[in-house]
Design a protein around this motif. Structure first.
Motif, PDB file in Angstrom:
ATOM      1  N   GLN A   1       0.829  -1.198   0.000  1.00 28.84           N
ATOM      2  CA  GLN A   1       0.000   0.000   0.000  1.00 28.84           C
ATOM      3  C   GLN A   1       0.865   1.250   0.000  1.00 28.84           C
ATOM      4  OE1 GLN A   1      -3.284   0.660  -0.061  1.00 28.84           O
ATOM      5  NE2 GLN A   1      -3.917  -1.474  -0.272  1.00 28.84           N
ATOM      6  N   VAL A   2       0.406   2.233  -0.749  1.00 25.16           N
ATOM      7  CA  VAL A   2       1.058   3.536  -0.818  1.00 25.16           C
ATOM      8  C   VAL A   2       0.007   4.594  -0.523  1.00 25.16           C
ATOM      9  CG1 VAL A   2       2.256   5.187  -2.298  1.00 25.16           C
ATOM     10  CG2 VAL A   2       2.774   2.747  -2.488  1.00 25.16           C
ATOM     11  N   GLN A   3       0.348   5.539   0.341  1.00 24.46           N
ATOM     12  CA  GLN A   3      -0.550   6.645   0.650  1.00 24.46           C
ATOM     13  C   GLN A   3       0.047   7.930   0.075  1.00 24.46           C
ATOM     14  OE1 GLN A   3       0.521   4.572   3.502  1.00 24.46           O
ATOM     15  NE2 GLN A   3      -1.113   3.231   2.773  1.00 24.46           N
ATOM     16  N   LEU A   4      -0.842   8.760  -0.462  1.00 22.88           N
ATOM     17  CA  LEU A   4      -0.434  10.008  -1.092  1.00 22.88           C
ATOM     18  C   LEU A   4      -1.249  11.153  -0.509  1.00 22.88           C
ATOM     19  CD1 LEU A   4      -0.527   8.696  -4.777  1.00 22.88           C
ATOM     20  CD2 LEU A   4       1.491   8.836  -3.312  1.00 22.88           C
ATOM     21  N   VAL A   5      -0.583  12.225  -0.117  1.00 22.94           N
ATOM     22  CA  VAL A   5      -1.273  13.380   0.434  1.00 22.94           C
ATOM     23  C   VAL A   5      -0.758  14.638  -0.269  1.00 22.94           C
ATOM     24  CG1 VAL A   5      -1.777  14.745   2.480  1.00 22.94           C
ATOM     25  CG2 VAL A   5      -1.568  12.260   2.668  1.00 22.94           C
ATOM     26  N   ALA A  23       3.118  14.120  -0.536  1.00 20.08           N
ATOM     27  CA  ALA A  23       3.856  13.316   0.437  1.00 20.08           C
ATOM     28  C   ALA A  23       3.520  11.852   0.218  1.00 20.08           C
ATOM     29  CB  ALA A  23       3.503  13.748   1.844  1.00 20.08           C
ATOM     30  N   VAL A  24       4.541  11.048   0.051  1.00 16.85           N
ATOM     31  CA  VAL A  24       4.378   9.625  -0.238  1.00 16.85           C
ATOM     32  C   VAL A  24       4.749   8.817   1.001  1.00 16.85           C
ATOM     33  CG1 VAL A  24       5.082   7.724  -1.741  1.00 16.85           C
ATOM     34  CG2 VAL A  24       5.001  10.066  -2.643  1.00 16.85           C
ATOM     35  N   SER A  25       3.897   7.896   1.390  1.00 10.61           N
ATOM     36  CA  SER A  25       4.209   7.026   2.524  1.00 10.61           C
ATOM     37  C   SER A  25       3.761   5.611   2.212  1.00 10.61           C
ATOM     38  CB  SER A  25       3.552   7.540   3.801  1.00 10.61           C
ATOM     39  OG  SER A  25       2.145   7.554   3.673  1.00 10.61           O
ATOM     40  N   GLY A  26       4.299   4.680   2.978  1.00 10.30           N
ATOM     41  CA  GLY A  26       3.983   3.278   2.775  1.00 10.30           C
ATOM     42  C   GLY A  26       5.228   2.437   3.009  1.00 10.30           C
ATOM     43  N   SER A  27       5.103   1.165   2.742  1.00 15.86           N
ATOM     44  CA  SER A  27       6.251   0.285   2.936  1.00 15.86           C
ATOM     45  C   SER A  27       7.321   0.572   1.883  1.00 15.86           C
ATOM     46  CB  SER A  27       5.814  -1.174   2.849  1.00 15.86           C
ATOM     47  OG  SER A  27       5.388  -1.481   1.525  1.00 15.86           O
ATOM     48  N   TYR A 108      -2.581   4.163  -7.149  1.00 22.49           N
ATOM     49  CA  TYR A 108      -2.795   4.887  -5.907  1.00 22.49           C
ATOM     50  C   TYR A 108      -3.069   6.352  -6.211  1.00 22.49           C
ATOM     51  CZ  TYR A 108      -0.554   0.692  -4.069  1.00 22.49           C
ATOM     52  OH  TYR A 108      -0.236  -0.614  -3.777  1.00 22.49           O
ATOM     53  N   TRP A 109      -4.026   6.905  -5.448  1.00 22.34           N
ATOM     54  CA  TRP A 109      -4.420   8.295  -5.641  1.00 22.34           C
ATOM     55  C   TRP A 109      -4.449   9.031  -4.315  1.00 22.34           C
ATOM     56  CZ3 TRP A 109      -5.054  10.196 -10.499  1.00 22.34           C
ATOM     57  CH2 TRP A 109      -5.262   9.286 -11.537  1.00 22.34           C
ATOM     58  N   GLY A 110      -4.128  10.319  -4.358  1.00 17.77           N
ATOM     59  CA  GLY A 110      -4.345  11.174  -3.215  1.00 17.77           C
ATOM     60  C   GLY A 110      -5.771  11.702  -3.227  1.00 17.77           C
ATOM     61  N   GLN A 111      -6.077  12.543  -2.242  1.00 21.81           N
ATOM     62  CA  GLN A 111      -7.440  13.061  -2.107  1.00 21.81           C
ATOM     63  C   GLN A 111      -7.672  14.291  -2.969  1.00 21.81           C
ATOM     64  OE1 GLN A 111      -5.014  13.813  -0.071  1.00 21.81           O
ATOM     65  NE2 GLN A 111      -5.221  16.012   0.247  1.00 21.81           N
ATOM     66  N   GLY A 112      -6.593  14.889  -3.489  1.00 19.91           N
ATOM     67  CA  GLY A 112      -6.715  16.044  -4.371  1.00 19.91           C
ATOM     68  C   GLY A 112      -6.537  17.363  -3.652  1.00 19.91           C
ATOM     69  N   THR A 113      -6.092  18.343  -4.408  1.00 19.53           N
ATOM     70  CA  THR A 113      -5.973  19.706  -3.893  1.00 19.53           C
ATOM     71  C   THR A 113      -6.473  20.671  -4.962  1.00 19.53           C
ATOM     72  OG1 THR A 113      -4.444  21.318  -2.874  1.00 19.53           O
ATOM     73  CG2 THR A 113      -3.559  19.992  -4.672  1.00 19.53           C
ATOM     74  N   GLN A 114      -7.261  21.644  -4.540  1.00 20.90           N
ATOM     75  CA  GLN A 114      -7.910  22.555  -5.479  1.00 20.90           C
ATOM     76  C   GLN A 114      -6.951  23.656  -5.915  1.00 20.90           C
ATOM     77  OE1 GLN A 114     -11.228  22.577  -6.787  1.00 20.90           O
ATOM     78  NE2 GLN A 114     -10.428  24.226  -8.070  1.00 20.90           N
ATOM     79  N   VAL A 115      -6.881  23.874  -7.216  1.00 14.62           N
ATOM     80  CA  VAL A 115      -6.142  25.003  -7.791  1.00 14.62           C
ATOM     81  C   VAL A 115      -7.137  25.850  -8.574  1.00 14.62           C
ATOM     82  CG1 VAL A 115      -4.378  25.704  -9.456  1.00 14.62           C
ATOM     83  CG2 VAL A 115      -3.956  23.767  -7.921  1.00 14.62           C
TER      84      VAL A 115
END
Length: 119
Positions: A1-5, A23-27, A108-115
């Motif tokens: 699993q990879v988490q993206l923020v 920011a990338v996190s996970g094993s 894997y996807w992050g939650q998104g950021t508005q521009v």
């Protein structure tokens, strides 16, 4: 699993600049298996589209619409991916998503950021 923020979105005037961070996190094994890190965006009423991506060998490619204005980069030591955006246009408005693709069935996807690019 990879988490993206993602972070760094906001309101900017046309011609301005923004820097998005992911920011990338996970094993370690999951992160090292990622072939592409990318940035996608989705404007209201439109499909999500690729903006830029970079390989594990730091080879970037860009959508024609952002070529010469945007720069994607990554910092393996910090487990981060960046998108430097310059000469922004109203058409660049949308939700920007960070993506990690190991070229398998799981993306894997992050939650998104508005521009928002507007006067």
């Amino acid at each position: 699993q990879v988490q993206l923020v993602e972070s760094g979105g906001g309101l900017v005037q046309p011609g301005g600049s923004l820097r998005l961070s992911c920011a990338v996190s996970g094993s370690r094994s999951s992160i090292s298996a990622i072939y592409f890190f990318g940035w996608y965006r989705q404007a209201p009423g439109k499909q999500r589209e690729l903006v830029a991506r970079i390989t594990y060998e730091d080879r970037p490619n860009y959508a024609d619409s952002v070529q010469g204005r945007f720069t994607i980069s990554r910092d393996s030591a910090k487990n981060a991916v960046y998108l430097q955006m310059s000469s922004l246009k109203p058409d660049d408005t949308g939700v920007y998503y960070c993506n990690a693709d190991p070229l398998g069935s799981t993306k894997y996807w992050g939650q998104g950021t508005q521009v928002t690019v507007s006067l």
